[in-house]
Design a protein around this motif. Structure first.
Motif, PDB file in Angstrom:
ATOM      1  N   CYS A  59       0.805  -1.295   0.056  1.00  0.00           N
ATOM      2  CA  CYS A  59       0.106  -0.007   0.053  1.00  0.00           C
ATOM      3  C   CYS A  59       0.838   1.335   0.091  1.00  0.00           C
ATOM      4  N   GLU A  60       1.978   1.202  -0.134  1.00  0.00           N
ATOM      5  CA  GLU A  60       3.258   2.109  -0.172  1.00  0.00           C
ATOM      6  C   GLU A  60       3.173   3.159   1.080  1.00  0.00           C
ATOM      7  N   ALA A  61       3.104   2.383   2.071  1.00  0.00           N
ATOM      8  CA  ALA A  61       3.081   2.930   3.555  1.00  0.00           C
ATOM      9  C   ALA A  61       4.571   3.108   3.878  1.00  0.00           C
ATOM     10  N   ILE A  62       5.363   2.133   3.401  1.00  0.00           N
ATOM     11  CA  ILE A  62       6.898   2.193   3.645  1.00  0.00           C
ATOM     12  C   ILE A  62       7.642   2.339   2.093  1.00  0.00           C
ATOM     13  N   PRO A  63       8.611   3.081   2.371  1.00  0.00           N
ATOM     14  CA  PRO A  63       9.387   3.382   1.093  1.00  0.00           C
ATOM     15  C   PRO A  63      10.117   2.119   0.631  1.00  0.00           C
ATOM     16  N   SER A  64       9.953   1.967  -0.819  1.00  0.00           N
ATOM     17  CA  SER A  64      10.614   0.616  -1.476  1.00  0.00           C
ATOM     18  C   SER A  64      11.072   0.829  -2.804  1.00  0.00           C
ATOM     19  N   ARG A  65      11.819  -0.058  -3.189  1.00  0.00           N
ATOM     20  CA  ARG A  65      11.956   0.108  -4.796  1.00  0.00           C
ATOM     21  C   ARG A  65      11.922  -1.323  -5.427  1.00  0.00           C
ATOM     22  N   ARG A  66      11.506  -1.093  -6.658  1.00  0.00           N
ATOM     23  CA  ARG A  66      11.491  -2.360  -7.299  1.00  0.00           C
ATOM     24  C   ARG A  66      12.337  -2.410  -8.290  1.00  0.00           C
ATOM     25  N   VAL A  67      13.069  -3.377  -8.431  1.00  0.00           N
ATOM     26  CA  VAL A  67      14.159  -3.936  -9.262  1.00  0.00           C
ATOM     27  C   VAL A  67      13.767  -5.144  -9.982  1.00  0.00           C
ATOM     28  N   GLY A  68      13.245  -5.102 -11.182  1.00  0.00           N
ATOM     29  CA  GLY A  68      12.360  -5.947 -11.903  1.00  0.00           C
ATOM     30  C   GLY A  68      11.315  -6.437 -11.037  1.00  0.00           C
ATOM     31  N   ARG A  69      11.323  -7.734 -10.802  1.00  0.00           N
ATOM     32  CA  ARG A  69      10.145  -8.272  -9.950  1.00  0.00           C
ATOM     33  C   ARG A  69      10.579  -8.146  -8.364  1.00  0.00           C
ATOM     34  N   ALA A  70      11.812  -7.873  -8.100  1.00  0.00           N
ATOM     35  CA  ALA A  70      12.162  -7.961  -6.761  1.00  0.00           C
ATOM     36  C   ALA A  70      11.799  -6.646  -6.030  1.00  0.00           C
ATOM     37  N   VAL A  71      11.713  -6.532  -4.785  1.00  0.00           N
ATOM     38  CA  VAL A  71      11.315  -5.336  -3.856  1.00  0.00           C
ATOM     39  C   VAL A  71      12.533  -5.275  -2.864  1.00  0.00           C
ATOM     40  N   ARG A  72      13.295  -4.224  -2.851  1.00  0.00           N
ATOM     41  CA  ARG A  72      14.354  -3.881  -2.167  1.00  0.00           C
ATOM     42  C   ARG A  72      14.104  -2.306  -1.306  1.00  0.00           C
ATOM     43  N   TYR A  73      14.930  -2.538  -0.261  1.00  0.00           N
ATOM     44  CA  TYR A  73      14.740  -1.159   0.655  1.00  0.00           C
ATOM     45  C   TYR A  73      15.924  -0.608   0.672  1.00  0.00           C
ATOM     46  N   VAL A  74      16.011   0.842   0.925  1.00  0.00           N
ATOM     47  CA  VAL A  74      16.989   1.807   0.789  1.00  0.00           C
ATOM     48  C   VAL A  74      17.299   2.030   2.498  1.00  0.00           C
ATOM     49  N   PRO A  75      18.462   1.563   3.189  1.00  0.00           N
ATOM     50  CA  PRO A  75      18.260   1.916   4.810  1.00  0.00           C
ATOM     51  C   PRO A  75      18.242   3.130   5.174  1.00  0.00           C
ATOM     52  N   ALA A  76      18.701   4.291   4.160  1.00  0.00           N
ATOM     53  CA  ALA A  76      18.501   5.551   4.742  1.00  0.00           C
ATOM     54  C   ALA A  76      16.788   6.000   4.790  1.00  0.00           C
ATOM     55  N   GLU A  77      16.240   5.237   3.959  1.00  0.00           N
ATOM     56  CA  GLU A  77      14.683   5.750   3.739  1.00  0.00           C
ATOM     57  C   GLU A  77      13.974   4.936   4.783  1.00  0.00           C
ATOM     58  N   LEU A  78      14.563   3.811   5.277  1.00  0.00           N
ATOM     59  CA  LEU A  78      14.037   2.905   6.269  1.00  0.00           C
ATOM     60  C   LEU A  78      14.260   3.700   7.744  1.00  0.00           C
ATOM     61  N   ASP A  79      15.274   4.442   7.656  1.00  0.00           N
ATOM     62  CA  ASP A  79      15.583   5.328   9.027  1.00  0.00           C
ATOM     63  C   ASP A  79      14.520   6.452   8.992  1.00  0.00           C
ATOM     64  N   ALA A  80      14.369   7.237   7.805  1.00  0.00           N
ATOM     65  CA  ALA A  80      13.364   8.095   7.686  1.00  0.00           C
ATOM     66  C   ALA A  80      12.072   8.009   8.087  1.00  0.00           C
ATOM     67  N   TRP A  81      11.810   6.669   7.687  1.00  0.00           N
ATOM     68  CA  TRP A  81      10.419   6.014   8.024  1.00  0.00           C
ATOM     69  C   TRP A  81      10.302   5.881   9.543  1.00  0.00           C
ATOM     70  N   ILE A  82      11.292   5.550  10.051  1.00  0.00           N
ATOM     71  CA  ILE A  82      11.153   5.447  11.632  1.00  0.00           C
ATOM     72  C   ILE A  82      11.201   6.761  12.405  1.00  0.00           C
ATOM     73  N   VAL A  83      11.908   7.786  11.803  1.00  0.00           N
ATOM     74  CA  VAL A  83      11.954   8.920  12.401  1.00  0.00           C
ATOM     75  C   VAL A  83      10.645   9.661  12.373  1.00  0.00           C
ATOM     76  N   ALA A  84      10.061   9.338  11.125  1.00  0.00           N
ATOM     77  CA  ALA A  84       8.649  10.137  10.903  1.00  0.00           C
ATOM     78  C   ALA A  84       7.483   9.295  11.715  1.00  0.00           C
ATOM     79  N   GLY A  85       7.735   8.375  12.516  1.00  0.00           N
ATOM     80  CA  GLY A  85       6.808   7.915  13.385  1.00  0.00           C
ATOM     81  C   GLY A  85       6.375   6.569  12.650  1.00  0.00           C
ATOM     82  N   CYS A  86       6.899   5.843  11.684  1.00  0.00           N
ATOM     83  CA  CYS A  86       6.539   4.666  11.279  1.00  0.00           C
ATOM     84  C   CYS A  86       4.865   4.948  10.612  1.00  0.00           C
ATOM     85  N   PRO A  87       4.734   5.786   9.811  1.00  0.00           N
ATOM     86  CA  PRO A  87       3.109   6.005   9.211  1.00  0.00           C
ATOM     87  C   PRO A  87       2.662   4.764   8.500  1.00  0.00           C
TER      88      PRO A  87
END
Length: 102
Positions: A59-87
């Motif tokens: 539902c795009e509540a957490i930042p992610s990237r698609r690489v072909g069919r795979a889903v990957r996550y950027v550590p800095a974006e996960l940190d930003a998500w945590i700092v934002a209060g885990c919306p």
């Protein structure tokens, strides 16, 4: 895990060491975008079940990237998500994505 990567707080949260190791390659935001982690590692870092992580990703509540069919996550974006209060609102993750300079 290497004790050199772990502080007292990280010993209680072993997933945080994964983020620290992955980001050790550089400090700029562009180099962080190039460091992607898999869903299993992201779930461990965030202390979420893989199913919950997938629901938030879908539902795009957490930042992610698609690489072909795979889903990957950027550590800095996960940190930003945590700092934002885990919306968890749909689309909240789009605002936290790091923009790559062209």
């Amino acid at each position: 895990m290497d004790s050199e990567w772990l502080s007292a707080a990280e010993e209680r949260q072993p997933g945080r060491a994964i983020l620290k190791r992955r980001r050790s390659g550089g400090s700029s935001s562009e180099s962080c975008v190039n460091q992607l982690i898999k869903a299993a590692d992201a779930a461990e870092v965030l202390a979420l079940s893989p199913r919950t992580l997938w629901s938030l990703t879908n539902c795009e509540a957490i930042p992610s990237r698609r690489v072909g069919r795979a889903v990957r996550y950027v550590p800095a974006e996960l940190d930003a998500w945590i700092v934002a209060g885990c919306p968890t609102e749909p689309g909240a993750g789009r605002a936290l994505r790091i923009r790559r300079s062209a």
